[in-house]
Structures are given as structure tokens and as C-alpha cells.
Design a protein around this motif. Structure first.
Motif, PDB file in Angstrom:
ATOM      1  N   HIS A 135     -68.645 -32.735  24.641  1.00  0.00           N
ATOM      2  CA  HIS A 135     -69.427 -31.394  23.983  1.00  0.00           C
ATOM      3  C   HIS A 135     -69.887 -31.798  22.544  1.00  0.00           C
ATOM      4  O   HIS A 135     -70.653 -30.966  21.748  1.00  0.00           O
ATOM      5  N   SER A 143     -75.325 -32.530  23.180  1.00  0.00           N
ATOM      6  CA  SER A 143     -74.392 -33.180  23.667  1.00  0.00           C
ATOM      7  C   SER A 143     -74.659 -33.390  25.257  1.00  0.00           C
ATOM      8  O   SER A 143     -75.569 -32.938  25.603  1.00  0.00           O
ATOM      9  N   VAL A 145     -72.923 -32.204  27.742  1.00  0.00           N
ATOM     10  CA  VAL A 145     -72.952 -31.093  28.334  1.00  0.00           C
ATOM     11  C   VAL A 145     -74.018 -30.267  28.170  1.00  0.00           C
ATOM     12  O   VAL A 145     -74.736 -29.734  29.151  1.00  0.00           O
ATOM     13  N   GLU A 146     -74.566 -30.222  26.997  1.00  0.00           N
ATOM     14  CA  GLU A 146     -75.859 -29.388  26.793  1.00  0.00           C
ATOM     15  C   GLU A 146     -76.982 -30.115  27.413  1.00  0.00           C
ATOM     16  O   GLU A 146     -77.834 -29.346  27.729  1.00  0.00           O
ATOM     17  N   ARG A 195     -70.495 -21.300  25.942  1.00  0.00           N
ATOM     18  CA  ARG A 195     -69.921 -22.600  25.727  1.00  0.00           C
ATOM     19  C   ARG A 195     -68.987 -22.759  27.049  1.00  0.00           C
ATOM     20  O   ARG A 195     -67.845 -22.995  27.044  1.00  0.00           O
ATOM     21  N   TYR A 198     -66.842 -28.548  30.681  1.00  0.00           N
ATOM     22  CA  TYR A 198     -67.647 -29.477  31.499  1.00  0.00           C
ATOM     23  C   TYR A 198     -67.559 -29.361  33.203  1.00  0.00           C
ATOM     24  O   TYR A 198     -68.794 -29.476  33.816  1.00  0.00           O
TER      25      TYR A 198
END
Length: 271
Positions: A135, A143, A145-146, A195, A198
Motif C-alpha cells: 500500500h 502503490s 494495490v492502487e 482503502r 490487498y
């Protein structure tokens, strides 16, 4: 509009904030179009998602400069460095060459095989890091994950919506490109402020990867040339696009964002 601005003049005269420093944030503006800056200081400035076509930099100091994006006809001291950059990127990432050479349905299937293999390796590498690192942003970039969330959106837009003609295929955890209006993303059901864990993102990602696998497995030469009439998302140009061109966008997104992640994973691993 022409601005001939010295660093000292910027400090002494407006526009600036209450502490005498020039404003630090400029979003969605064209105030600098055609501007000229002389003896101005841009040290440590950041330009993100900007139109920088036809910029001319003369007699300036460029040290520790990092440029990424759609780079073409980039002259440094009168030498076009673009071919050198492209050649080196292709050497480091041969999947780029495979992508550019796609012509037949079998080529697209083989390309997706490569993408699946490369991402398996990259995910395994990311999973050796702590959850918090997945993250973590490196130098302000997305990141891990993003990045996966953005690839959800890319698949939904260019595969589900254009190729499969689904009007509202967007996953809630999808992440649009930076310049896409947040209100439009919300209207499509995406929660840009989410948010997620993962694991949650990887579950959604697995479904999107399987969807593209299904498309390429069934791909024929006729289907490759079929024209799609639905735009990838509201706000995109309304124009016909072939199935092949839509798949190309999906695949180049996969390749380029994986390249960014390989770069950032190296930085995270070094810590």
C-alpha cells in the motif's frame, strides 16, 4: 501570454501567498500556455498529468531529472534521444516488442500468455513484502494495490464496456486515471477514496484477468477486426474502435504498469 520571469522577481512581486512564496499548487489550469520563463527556478517542482508538448528548454541546468510518459521527438542538446530510450526499454522489457508486433488472433493469445506469466512473477515478488509495503507509494506514484485497482478500471472500460458492450461494468474498487473527473467516477459506481485490502483487490483482479483470458481464447480474425461502438467510459471520444485496438489498450496498460511496479518494488525491497 508571455511571462519573462526571474527568480528574484517572482519572490518580490505577485502572485504569491502570505509568506511571500509563490503558490505551490496549480490544478486544471492553462494559465501557463505559451508562457516564457527566464532565470526562473523550478528546482524540485513536480509536473503530473500535464500537456508539455513543444516545450523548449535553453541554456538550463537539468541534473537528476526524471521524465516519464508519452515521450517522442525528445531532443537533448540537439540529439533526439527517443530511439535510444525505446531501444533500452525494449531490451529491458522484451514484452514491449511482442506487443508492438501483434497482428493475428494467435499473437494476441500469446501476448496474454506473456502478461499472465509476468504478473505471476511480479505478484509473487510483491507478496514477499509486508502488507503495508503493498500500500506504500514510492516517490508519490501509485502503490502496488492502487496500480491493480487502476487495471481493474482499464479492463472494465476497454474489455467489458467496449468489447462486450456492457454499459455499467465498473467495479467499485476501480481507480481511474488521475485526470478523470472524480464525480464521473462516482457516477459509475467507483469509490476512489476506498482503502481496500490487498486480498480484496486481488480477488477482483482475478476475475478481470479471467475475463480477458476468455476473450482472447475465443478470438478469431473476424472478431479481431469487429468494430465496437460504445466508448470505454463517459467522457471518452465517441468513435468506433476495433476489438484488436481495445485489447491492445488493455495489454499496454498491463505491460506499462507492471514496468512501473518492477521499478517501485526494487525500491521497496532495497529498504
Amino acid at each position: 501570454m508571455i511571462f519573462n520571469v526571474s527568480a528574484s522577481t517572482l519572490y518580490r512581486h505577485g502572485p504569491y501567498g502570505h509568506n511571500g512564496a509563490m503558490a505551490r499548487q496549480y490544478d486544471n489550469t492553462d494559465v501557463f500556455r505559451g508562457a516564457s520563463f527566464t532565470s526562473a527556478t523550478f528546482a524540485a517542482a513536480e509536473f503530473r498529468d500535464c500537456d508539455m508538448r513543444q516545450i523548449k528548454i535553453v541554456d538550463s541546468v537539468l541534473v537528476d531529472v526524471n521524465v516519464s510518459g508519452d515521450v517522442r521527438n525528445f531532443l537533448v542538446n540537439d540529439v533526439d534521444v527517443t530511439p535510444f530510450v525505446e531501444a533500452e526499454l525494449n531490451r529491458r522489457h522484451p514484452e514491449r516488442v511482442q506487443l508492438q508486433e501483434m497482428r493475428t488472433a494467435d499473437d494476441y493469445r500469446a501476448m496474454w500468455d506473456t502478461i499472465e506469466r509476468l504478473w505471476l512473477e511480479t505478484v509473487a515478488r510483491a507478496e514477499r513484502l509486508p502488507e503495508s509495503a503493498r500500500h506504500e507509494r514510492v516517490d508519490g506514484e501509485w502503490s502496488f494495490v492502487e496500480t491493480l485497482r487502476h487495471l481493474l478500471f482499464a479492463t472494465d472500460a476497454w474489455a467489458s464496456r467496449t468489447i462486450l458492450d456492457e454499459p455499467m461494468p465498473f467495479h467499485r474498487l476501480g481507480l481511474t486515471q488521475t485526470g478523470y473527473p472524480p464525480a464521473d467516477a462516482a457516477a459509475l459506481g467507483m469509490d476512489l477514496d476506498a482503502r481496500p485490502s490487498y486480498v480484496a483487490v486481488m480477488e477482483a483482479r482475478a476475475g478481470r484477468m479471467a475475463l480477458v483470458r476468455g476473450i482472447v481464447d475465443d478470438l478469431t480474425e473476424n472478431e479481431l477486426a469487429r468494430m465496437c461502438t460504445r466508448a470505454p467510459a463517459p467522457g471518452y471520444p465517441e468513435e468506433p474502435r476495433s476489438v484488436g485496438s481495445c485489447l491492445f489498450v488493455v495489454m499496454i496498460e498491463e505491460c506499462e504498469h507492471r514496468r512501473y511496479m518492477v521499478r517501485d518494488l526494487a525500491a521497496l525491497e532495497a529498504r
